[in-house]
Design a protein around this motif. Sequence first.
Motif, PDB file in Angstrom:
ATOM      1  N   SER A  59       0.965  -1.151  -0.051  1.00  0.00           N
ATOM      2  CA  SER A  59      -0.034   0.073  -0.045  1.00  0.00           C
ATOM      3  C   SER A  59       0.941   1.363   0.020  1.00  0.00           C
ATOM      4  CB  SER A  59      -0.795  -0.012   1.324  1.00  0.00           C
ATOM      5  OG  SER A  59      -0.262  -0.050   2.520  1.00  0.00           O
ATOM      6  N   ASN A  60       2.195   1.043  -0.304  1.00  0.00           N
ATOM      7  CA  ASN A  60       3.107   2.060  -0.312  1.00  0.00           C
ATOM      8  C   ASN A  60       3.549   2.402  -1.732  1.00  0.00           C
ATOM      9  OD1 ASN A  60       4.574  -0.475  -0.085  1.00  0.00           O
ATOM     10  ND2 ASN A  60       6.305   0.545   0.678  1.00  0.00           N
ATOM     11  N   ASP A  61       4.534   3.370  -1.660  1.00  0.00           N
ATOM     12  CA  ASP A  61       5.581   3.622  -3.028  1.00  0.00           C
ATOM     13  C   ASP A  61       6.743   2.947  -2.799  1.00  0.00           C
ATOM     14  OD1 ASP A  61       6.937   4.567  -5.046  1.00  0.00           O
ATOM     15  OD2 ASP A  61       6.789   6.645  -4.448  1.00  0.00           O
ATOM     16  N   MET A  62       6.816   1.748  -3.309  1.00  0.00           N
ATOM     17  CA  MET A  62       8.056   0.789  -3.046  1.00  0.00           C
ATOM     18  C   MET A  62       9.372   1.694  -3.593  1.00  0.00           C
ATOM     19  SD  MET A  62       6.927  -2.963  -3.896  1.00  0.00           S
ATOM     20  CE  MET A  62       6.155  -2.449  -5.575  1.00  0.00           C
ATOM     21  N   LYS A  84       2.390  -2.928   4.259  1.00  0.00           N
ATOM     22  CA  LYS A  84       0.954  -2.854   4.530  1.00  0.00           C
ATOM     23  C   LYS A  84       1.045  -2.629   5.968  1.00  0.00           C
ATOM     24  CE  LYS A  84      -2.282  -4.627   1.325  1.00  0.00           C
ATOM     25  NZ  LYS A  84      -3.438  -5.368   1.118  1.00  0.00           N
ATOM     26  N   GLY A  85       0.277  -1.534   6.554  1.00  0.00           N
ATOM     27  CA  GLY A  85       0.103  -1.361   7.748  1.00  0.00           C
ATOM     28  C   GLY A  85       1.492  -1.028   8.496  1.00  0.00           C
ATOM     29  N   GLY A  86       2.438  -0.382   7.634  1.00  0.00           N
ATOM     30  CA  GLY A  86       3.672  -0.142   8.474  1.00  0.00           C
ATOM     31  C   GLY A  86       4.609  -1.376   8.312  1.00  0.00           C
ATOM     32  N   THR A  87       4.295  -2.643   7.984  1.00  0.00           N
ATOM     33  CA  THR A  87       5.173  -3.879   8.070  1.00  0.00           C
ATOM     34  C   THR A  87       5.358  -4.117   6.846  1.00  0.00           C
ATOM     35  OG1 THR A  87       3.849  -4.730   9.898  1.00  0.00           O
ATOM     36  CG2 THR A  87       5.089  -6.231   8.658  1.00  0.00           C
ATOM     37  N   VAL A  88       6.637  -4.468   6.619  1.00  0.00           N
ATOM     38  CA  VAL A  88       7.332  -4.996   5.321  1.00  0.00           C
ATOM     39  C   VAL A  88       6.788  -6.301   5.068  1.00  0.00           C
ATOM     40  CG1 VAL A  88       9.420  -5.361   4.053  1.00  0.00           C
ATOM     41  CG2 VAL A  88       9.597  -3.435   5.778  1.00  0.00           C
ATOM     42  N   THR A  89       6.200  -6.439   4.034  1.00  0.00           N
ATOM     43  CA  THR A  89       5.311  -7.681   3.681  1.00  0.00           C
ATOM     44  C   THR A  89       6.248  -8.390   2.462  1.00  0.00           C
ATOM     45  OG1 THR A  89       4.325  -6.680   1.750  1.00  0.00           O
ATOM     46  CG2 THR A  89       3.408  -6.897   4.127  1.00  0.00           C
ATOM     47  N   ALA A  90       7.181  -7.770   1.717  1.00  0.00           N
ATOM     48  CA  ALA A  90       8.135  -8.366   0.726  1.00  0.00           C
ATOM     49  C   ALA A  90       9.136  -7.215   0.343  1.00  0.00           C
ATOM     50  CB  ALA A  90       7.106  -8.798  -0.402  1.00  0.00           C
ATOM     51  N   VAL A  91       9.963  -7.812  -0.289  1.00  0.00           N
ATOM     52  CA  VAL A  91      11.033  -6.886  -0.934  1.00  0.00           C
ATOM     53  C   VAL A  91      11.425  -7.136  -2.368  1.00  0.00           C
ATOM     54  CG1 VAL A  91      12.184  -6.448   1.489  1.00  0.00           C
ATOM     55  CG2 VAL A  91      13.085  -8.534   0.030  1.00  0.00           C
ATOM     56  N   ALA A  92      11.927  -6.417  -3.080  1.00  0.00           N
ATOM     57  CA  ALA A  92      12.303  -6.732  -4.462  1.00  0.00           C
ATOM     58  C   ALA A  92      13.784  -5.790  -4.867  1.00  0.00           C
ATOM     59  CB  ALA A  92      11.378  -6.189  -5.559  1.00  0.00           C
ATOM     60  N   TYR A  93      14.548  -6.649  -5.665  1.00  0.00           N
ATOM     61  CA  TYR A  93      15.907  -6.243  -5.618  1.00  0.00           C
ATOM     62  C   TYR A  93      16.401  -6.840  -6.940  1.00  0.00           C
ATOM     63  CZ  TYR A  93      16.674 -10.299  -2.895  1.00  0.00           C
ATOM     64  OH  TYR A  93      16.245 -11.639  -2.482  1.00  0.00           O
ATOM     65  N   ARG A  94      17.664  -6.203  -7.632  1.00  0.00           N
ATOM     66  CA  ARG A  94      18.208  -6.971  -8.861  1.00  0.00           C
ATOM     67  C   ARG A  94      19.399  -7.705  -8.547  1.00  0.00           C
ATOM     68  NH1 ARG A  94      18.660  -1.955 -13.284  1.00  0.00           N
ATOM     69  NH2 ARG A  94      16.680  -1.483 -13.501  1.00  0.00           N
ATOM     70  N   VAL A  95      19.340  -8.872  -9.388  1.00  0.00           N
ATOM     71  CA  VAL A  95      20.484  -9.681  -9.223  1.00  0.00           C
ATOM     72  C   VAL A  95      20.994  -9.905 -10.549  1.00  0.00           C
ATOM     73  CG1 VAL A  95      19.855 -10.954  -7.125  1.00  0.00           C
ATOM     74  CG2 VAL A  95      18.980 -11.780  -9.324  1.00  0.00           C
ATOM     75  N   VAL A  96      22.333 -10.149 -11.009  1.00  0.00           N
ATOM     76  CA  VAL A  96      22.868 -10.432 -12.301  1.00  0.00           C
ATOM     77  C   VAL A  96      23.397 -11.845 -12.561  1.00  0.00           C
ATOM     78  CG1 VAL A  96      24.522  -9.401 -13.739  1.00  0.00           C
ATOM     79  CG2 VAL A  96      23.364  -7.781 -12.081  1.00  0.00           C
ATOM     80  N   GLY A  97      22.900 -12.332 -13.517  1.00  0.00           N
ATOM     81  CA  GLY A  97      23.189 -13.470 -13.840  1.00  0.00           C
ATOM     82  C   GLY A  97      24.280 -13.393 -15.143  1.00  0.00           C
ATOM     83  N   GLN A  98      24.876 -14.692 -15.497  1.00  0.00           N
ATOM     84  CA  GLN A  98      25.830 -14.634 -16.752  1.00  0.00           C
ATOM     85  C   GLN A  98      25.232 -15.471 -17.728  1.00  0.00           C
ATOM     86  OE1 GLN A  98      28.488 -12.511 -17.041  1.00  0.00           O
ATOM     87  NE2 GLN A  98      28.592 -13.060 -19.293  1.00  0.00           N
ATOM     88  N   GLY A  99      24.879 -15.022 -18.868  1.00  0.00           N
ATOM     89  CA  GLY A  99      24.104 -15.666 -19.784  1.00  0.00           C
ATOM     90  C   GLY A  99      25.057 -16.080 -20.836  1.00  0.00           C
ATOM     91  N   TYR A 100      24.855 -16.567 -22.136  1.00  0.00           N
ATOM     92  CA  TYR A 100      25.663 -16.876 -23.120  1.00  0.00           C
ATOM     93  C   TYR A 100      26.182 -15.244 -23.951  1.00  0.00           C
ATOM     94  CZ  TYR A 100      27.398 -18.420 -27.768  1.00  0.00           C
ATOM     95  OH  TYR A 100      28.224 -18.807 -28.924  1.00  0.00           O
TER      96      TYR A 100
END
Length: 223
Positions: A59-62, A84-100
């Motif tokens: 319910s916030n601006d991530m 939600k309600g001031g409690t962190v319910t989930a997080v998101a972030y970047r990771v980097v993999g090595q492709g071909y």
Amino acid sequence: MAGTRTAPWFQGVLLGGFCLVASVTLALGYRLSAPAIEARQKEDMAASLEQVIPASYRSNDMVADAVVLDGPSGKTTTVYRARKGGTVTAVAYRVVGQGYGGEVVIVMGVDRNGEILGVRVVQHSETPGLGDKVDVRKTRWVDAFAGKSLANTPDAKWAVKKDGGQFDQFSGATITPRGVVKAVKEGLAFFAAHRTRMLDEAAGAAEPQREAPGRTPTPRSVS
């Protein structure tokens, strides 16, 4: 006058003048366009976050609720938090993999229990029709990560089927999915290592946090 125009010193002054005008023009153009560029970057990031963290978790601006942590390989990682309600319910972030074809940039969303909510590849240089199947616009391969965690998926299963794991590889392209699987697993290990600070829990209050660039620090009772 004609002689002056052909003199080396005059040519140098003239060239310097053109360079100065060009530099000032570029600098002014950058200053004028910087706010629009920053706004577009925030919009793109917000769109990516919405794909890996369902609306029911926030319910916030991530984009505004972010913290910078020391990530893998000594690089910093910006973690965006859903509340939600001031409690962190989930997080998101970047990771980097090595492709071909080079680095594969991934955004992953993780809930409080360390289970994956979503994974999206946001940047890659993989071969069209082969390695680019990690892109959700091509196939839904990345959906196989949803619900997975280090707790419910044995270590040996974090691999493509060719290597004894549980994730599909692509016909003629194993390197790319292998790199993505490895990066996502490392992303979960990153969450496990920094869970307290990511979730803004009291146990991490003793450790100072670095605010995400552009965000004004505000007093907190927890970290």
